[in-house]
Motif scaffolding. Structure first.
Motif, PDB file in Angstrom:
ATOM      1  N   PRO A 258      -4.466  -2.338 -15.764  1.00  0.00           N
ATOM      2  CA  PRO A 258      -3.047  -2.534 -16.065  1.00  0.00           C
ATOM      3  C   PRO A 258      -2.807  -3.637 -17.100  1.00  0.00           C
ATOM      4  O   PRO A 258      -1.933  -3.504 -17.958  1.00  0.00           O
ATOM      5  CB  PRO A 258      -2.452  -2.900 -14.701  1.00  0.00           C
ATOM      6  N   ASP A 259      -3.587  -4.710 -17.035  1.00  0.00           N
ATOM      7  CA  ASP A 259      -3.433  -5.777 -18.021  1.00  0.00           C
ATOM      8  C   ASP A 259      -3.748  -5.274 -19.422  1.00  0.00           C
ATOM      9  O   ASP A 259      -3.039  -5.577 -20.384  1.00  0.00           O
ATOM     10  CB  ASP A 259      -4.357  -6.949 -17.685  1.00  0.00           C
ATOM     11  N   GLN A 260      -4.831  -4.503 -19.561  1.00  0.00           N
ATOM     12  CA  GLN A 260      -5.208  -3.987 -20.866  1.00  0.00           C
ATOM     13  C   GLN A 260      -4.162  -3.014 -21.392  1.00  0.00           C
ATOM     14  O   GLN A 260      -3.887  -2.967 -22.593  1.00  0.00           O
ATOM     15  CB  GLN A 260      -6.569  -3.293 -20.794  1.00  0.00           C
ATOM     16  N   GLN A 261      -3.545  -2.245 -20.510  1.00  0.00           N
ATOM     17  CA  GLN A 261      -2.495  -1.329 -20.940  1.00  0.00           C
ATOM     18  C   GLN A 261      -1.308  -2.098 -21.515  1.00  0.00           C
ATOM     19  O   GLN A 261      -0.705  -1.673 -22.505  1.00  0.00           O
ATOM     20  CB  GLN A 261      -2.062  -0.461 -19.769  1.00  0.00           C
ATOM     21  N   VAL A 262      -0.979  -3.222 -20.895  1.00  0.00           N
ATOM     22  CA  VAL A 262       0.110  -4.052 -21.433  1.00  0.00           C
ATOM     23  C   VAL A 262      -0.287  -4.622 -22.797  1.00  0.00           C
ATOM     24  O   VAL A 262       0.506  -4.641 -23.736  1.00  0.00           O
ATOM     25  CB  VAL A 262       0.470  -5.181 -20.450  1.00  0.00           C
ATOM     26  N   MET A 263      -1.543  -5.081 -22.913  1.00  0.00           N
ATOM     27  CA  MET A 263      -2.006  -5.614 -24.191  1.00  0.00           C
ATOM     28  C   MET A 263      -1.976  -4.548 -25.287  1.00  0.00           C
ATOM     29  O   MET A 263      -1.644  -4.840 -26.446  1.00  0.00           O
ATOM     30  CB  MET A 263      -3.423  -6.167 -24.038  1.00  0.00           C
ATOM     31  N   ASP A 264      -2.311  -3.317 -24.921  1.00  0.00           N
ATOM     32  CA  ASP A 264      -2.223  -2.226 -25.887  1.00  0.00           C
ATOM     33  C   ASP A 264      -0.791  -2.051 -26.369  1.00  0.00           C
ATOM     34  O   ASP A 264      -0.543  -1.825 -27.560  1.00  0.00           O
ATOM     35  CB  ASP A 264      -2.724  -0.924 -25.260  1.00  0.00           C
ATOM     36  N   ARG A 265       0.142  -2.144 -25.446  1.00  0.00           N
ATOM     37  CA  ARG A 265       1.557  -1.992 -25.813  1.00  0.00           C
ATOM     38  C   ARG A 265       2.048  -3.160 -26.673  1.00  0.00           C
ATOM     39  O   ARG A 265       2.918  -2.991 -27.519  1.00  0.00           O
ATOM     40  CB  ARG A 265       2.419  -1.871 -24.554  1.00  0.00           C
ATOM     41  N   ILE A 266       1.496  -4.342 -26.414  1.00  0.00           N
ATOM     42  CA  ILE A 266       1.828  -5.483 -27.274  1.00  0.00           C
ATOM     43  C   ILE A 266       1.401  -5.181 -28.708  1.00  0.00           C
ATOM     44  O   ILE A 266       2.144  -5.431 -29.669  1.00  0.00           O
ATOM     45  CB  ILE A 266       1.134  -6.762 -26.761  1.00  0.00           C
ATOM     46  N   SER A 267       0.197  -4.648 -28.883  1.00  0.00           N
ATOM     47  CA  SER A 267      -0.265  -4.280 -30.225  1.00  0.00           C
ATOM     48  C   SER A 267       0.634  -3.222 -30.838  1.00  0.00           C
ATOM     49  O   SER A 267       0.949  -3.267 -32.031  1.00  0.00           O
ATOM     50  CB  SER A 267      -1.713  -3.769 -30.154  1.00  0.00           C
ATOM     51  N   ALA A 268       1.064  -2.262 -30.032  1.00  0.00           N
ATOM     52  CA  ALA A 268       1.981  -1.236 -30.530  1.00  0.00           C
ATOM     53  C   ALA A 268       3.309  -1.840 -30.950  1.00  0.00           C
ATOM     54  O   ALA A 268       3.923  -1.403 -31.932  1.00  0.00           O
ATOM     55  CB  ALA A 268       2.192  -0.170 -29.465  1.00  0.00           C
ATOM     56  N   SER A 269       3.747  -2.838 -30.222  1.00  0.00           N
ATOM     57  CA  SER A 269       4.996  -3.511 -30.581  1.00  0.00           C
ATOM     58  C   SER A 269       4.884  -4.195 -31.935  1.00  0.00           C
ATOM     59  O   SER A 269       5.791  -4.141 -32.762  1.00  0.00           O
ATOM     60  CB  SER A 269       5.362  -4.535 -29.492  1.00  0.00           C
TER      61      SER A 269
ATOM     62  N   ALA B 108       5.557 -10.641 -30.450  1.00  0.00           N
ATOM     63  CA  ALA B 108       5.778  -9.650 -29.401  1.00  0.00           C
ATOM     64  C   ALA B 108       5.519 -10.294 -28.048  1.00  0.00           C
ATOM     65  O   ALA B 108       4.504 -10.968 -27.861  1.00  0.00           O
ATOM     66  CB  ALA B 108       4.864  -8.451 -29.595  1.00  0.00           C
ATOM     67  N   VAL B 109       6.449 -10.102 -27.133  1.00  0.00           N
ATOM     68  CA  VAL B 109       6.357 -10.692 -25.798  1.00  0.00           C
ATOM     69  C   VAL B 109       6.539  -9.576 -24.764  1.00  0.00           C
ATOM     70  O   VAL B 109       7.426  -8.730 -24.909  1.00  0.00           O
ATOM     71  CB  VAL B 109       7.418 -11.787 -25.584  1.00  0.00           C
ATOM     72  N   ALA B 110       5.704  -9.586 -23.760  1.00  0.00           N
ATOM     73  CA  ALA B 110       5.873  -8.679 -22.622  1.00  0.00           C
ATOM     74  C   ALA B 110       6.048  -9.508 -21.360  1.00  0.00           C
ATOM     75  O   ALA B 110       5.374 -10.524 -21.182  1.00  0.00           O
ATOM     76  CB  ALA B 110       4.670  -7.757 -22.477  1.00  0.00           C
ATOM     77  N   LEU B 111       6.954  -9.082 -20.500  1.00  0.00           N
ATOM     78  CA  LEU B 111       7.149  -9.710 -19.199  1.00  0.00           C
ATOM     79  C   LEU B 111       6.968  -8.649 -18.126  1.00  0.00           C
ATOM     80  O   LEU B 111       7.608  -7.602 -18.167  1.00  0.00           O
ATOM     81  CB  LEU B 111       8.528 -10.347 -19.086  1.00  0.00           C
ATOM     82  N   ARG B 112       6.055  -8.915 -17.194  1.00  0.00           N
ATOM     83  CA  ARG B 112       5.820  -7.986 -16.087  1.00  0.00           C
ATOM     84  C   ARG B 112       6.222  -8.645 -14.774  1.00  0.00           C
ATOM     85  O   ARG B 112       5.726  -9.724 -14.442  1.00  0.00           O
ATOM     86  CB  ARG B 112       4.343  -7.577 -16.035  1.00  0.00           C
TER      87      ARG B 112
END
Length: 597
Positions: A466-477, A576-580
């Protein structure tokens, strides 16, 4: 992998990697609504994940085969036969009408047909390596690519155009307007200055290595203290090796940077569902950095240059015996400049994101080079090894991911057309994952039971955390502008002294799940952050888990998190910032521009 059913565990607490965070609480107002009894119940995670394999099947003439069913395939996971439970035929074909099959025990099974939705229609990225496209090959290949896009590509295929010139730039985002991509390729016909300069730099290094050896040998004085054999050994192992070593290390750093940039871009494509293909267009990237220059230095020092015609019998080099130890030590040093592991790691990252890497050698079939203006020229054997060295990376990335490498084709138009046509001709096979999420790579093998057919597919997969999936989305952002704000975040960025930038994230407490705890409320969020500057250079993604404590009377206030980042003051940055929310299981992705000073 596809997550079919997941009941999130409400409490997940883990220590994360270091990220400079300054935490400031801002809580005000009346009582915050605690989680209800239903909210506070706990349940274990139950997930059924599918491993999806995109496979292209062709006949003996290289034409796609479109009438296979699930029963025509056998799939092996780490060498063990598995049951295919989901299947989709190529777009527009009749494949999949016969989804039933037989297991290895002879019992029948029913395969669920995967519908052809917008998620599994093909996407193609054309990726131009601007640093390794000389003027002639650039002109030819870009014209042919543009023509093939207009004639051969399925209208349903989305195409993106990106380039690398020291950093990755998305020139045209995914679009089904193939004419737009063709027009963008036309605009890229001019240029290639960096590729030309890189070629001239290498020729200059060849000349300088030869001149350095000649000058040193001309300084030799025939004295009893040192003979010619010992003298050439010293010169080759000292001055020549040091000079060539510097070039090789610089080339190694450039190749590492290119692999890293391409890898980060490939990771960003994970945000797009389904299968993606990337066509890497380049004259080739050396597998062993600086090999051609090292091989030339070996020719000069081991006596073979005279036999191979790269130096004349009148040269001072011909008057000395071959160096004894230098060829062995040079070959040993070359092993330290081998980038094979980095290319296979790139391929593994692509496989785990369902990205197939294809490659097109834009230079086509190369002839023997004439001597440079400085009179330095490698032998035919060294040139041949150099061409192989540049092609090996193109072959590796394609073979490992189920793609195709187009090499040695002066007219690559038919091959480009066949590659584009094949984008809509892939089958999808899927089976339930047998492995936990451990980040380990697992080997895939697919056998087509109908005789005489060939297949291409990714050779490995890994369970993405799950952490890597969020990091992938950060790159997409960062690369593609992806945003998804489910919490109503407010992000501001302020520059401070030096290179420090403070990014403040404000999250409404009412958007988080908070649990009663000893007279107060508690929660847990994880922050992910990264930045990309206007020149295309990015930071790594970092993360930090942050416990939230609030009083019962805190009200519907906000919680503020300040992220400290070191960024170049003279360039604009996208942060890019993600909050989970770890208790609620919800995630937000937001972006903010940081202006230069």
């Amino acid at each position: 992998m596809t997550n079919l059913a997941c009941i999130r565990r409400l409490a997940r607490c883990a220590a994360r990697g270091a990220l400079a965070l300054l935490l400031v609480q801002s809580v005000s107002g009346g009582a915050t609504r605690p989680a209800s009894a239903q909210d506070t119940s706990f349940s274990e995670t139950i997930a059924v994940d599918l491993v999806e394999i995109d496979i292209l099947v062709t006949d003996g003439d290289g034409r796609p085969v479109l009438d296979l069913s699930a029963a025509d395939f056998q799939v092996f996971d780490d060498g063990e036969l598995v049951t295919v439970t989901h299947f989709a035929g190529p777009s527009g074909s009749s494949a999949g009408d016969r989804p039933s099959g037989s297991s290895e025990t002879g019992s029948s099974f029913v395969v669920e047909t995967l519908p052809r939705t917008s998620e599994n229609f093909p996407r193609l990225v054309i990726f131009l390596d601007e640093l390794r496209l000389n003027l002639r090959s650039r002109h030819l290949v870009l014209r042919r690519l543009g023509e093939a896009l207009k004639k051969e590509l399925s209208p349903r295929t989305e195409v993106m155009l990106a380039s690398y010139s020291g950093s990755v730039n998305v020139l045209v985002p995914f679009t089904r307007d193939h004419q737009r991509i063709a027009r963008a390729l036309e605009k890229r016909l001019s240029g290639a200055a960096q590729a030309v300069m890189a070629g001239v730099a290498k020729e200059r290094v060849l000349f300088n290595a030869k001149q350095l050896l000649e000058v040193q040998l001309e300084s030799y004085v025939d004295l009893p203290g040192i003979g010619r054999q010992e003298f050439i050994d010293r010169v080759c192992e000292g001055d020549v090796a040091g000079f060539v070593r510097g070039y090789g290390q610089q080339a190694f750093g450039q190749i590492e940077a290119a692999i890293g940039a391409l890898g980060q871009f490939v990771v960003s494509l994970a945000a797009y569902p389904g299968h993606k293909s990337l066509l890497y267009v380049s004259d080739g990237v050396p597998l062993v950095a600086g090999q051609e220059v090292w091989d030339y230095a070996i020719e000069l020092c081991d006596g073979s240059a005279l036999n191979r015609g790269t130096v004349s019998g009148r040269s001072i080099i011909a008057q000395f015996p071959p160096a004894r130890r230098f060829p062995i030590t040079a070959r040993s040093e070359l092993q330290q400049l081998n980038t094979h592991k980095r290319w296979t790691a790139l391929a593994a990252a692509a496989n785990s994101r369902r990205v197939t890497l294809n490659s097109l050698q834009a230079s086509g079939l190369e002839g023997s080079r004439a001597a440079s203006v400085d009179g330095a020229r490698t032998s035919f054997a060294t040139e041949s090894m150099g061409r192989y060295n540049r092609q090996e990376t193109l072959v590796t990335m394609a073979e490992e991911t189920g793609g195709r490498a187009i090499l040695n084709a002066n007219d690559a138009t038919p091959a480009i057309g066949a590659l584009l046509e094949a984008e809509a001709a892939r089958y999808i096979l899927a089976f339930p994952s047998r492995h936990p999420i451990d980040g380990a790579s697992h080997k895939l093998q697919v056998e087509v039971l109908r005789p005489g057919l060939e297949s291409r597919f990714r050779k490995s997969y890994e369970s993405t955390s799950p952490d890597q999936q969020v990091m992938d989305r950060i790159s997409a952002s960062l690369y593609h502008g992806f945003e998804d704000d489910t919490h109503g975040l407010r992000v501001t960025a302020t520059r401070h002294e030096g290179r420090k930038v403070i990014v403040e994230v404000q999250v409404p407490l009412s958007s988080l799940v908070l649990l009663p705890d000893e007279g107060g409320l508690r929660g847990l969020v994880t922050i992910f952050a990264a930045a990309l500057d206007s020149a295309g250079h990015g930071t790594s993604v970092r993360q930090k888990s942050i416990p939230i404590q609030a009083a019962p009377g805190a009200g519907r206030g906000t919680y503020r998190v300040q992220v400290a980042m070191e960024l170049n003051r003279s360039r604009e940055h996208t942060v890019a910032v993600a909050l989970r929310d770890e208790l609620g299981g919800t995630i937000s992705f937001v972006r903010e521009l940081v202006a230069p000073e």
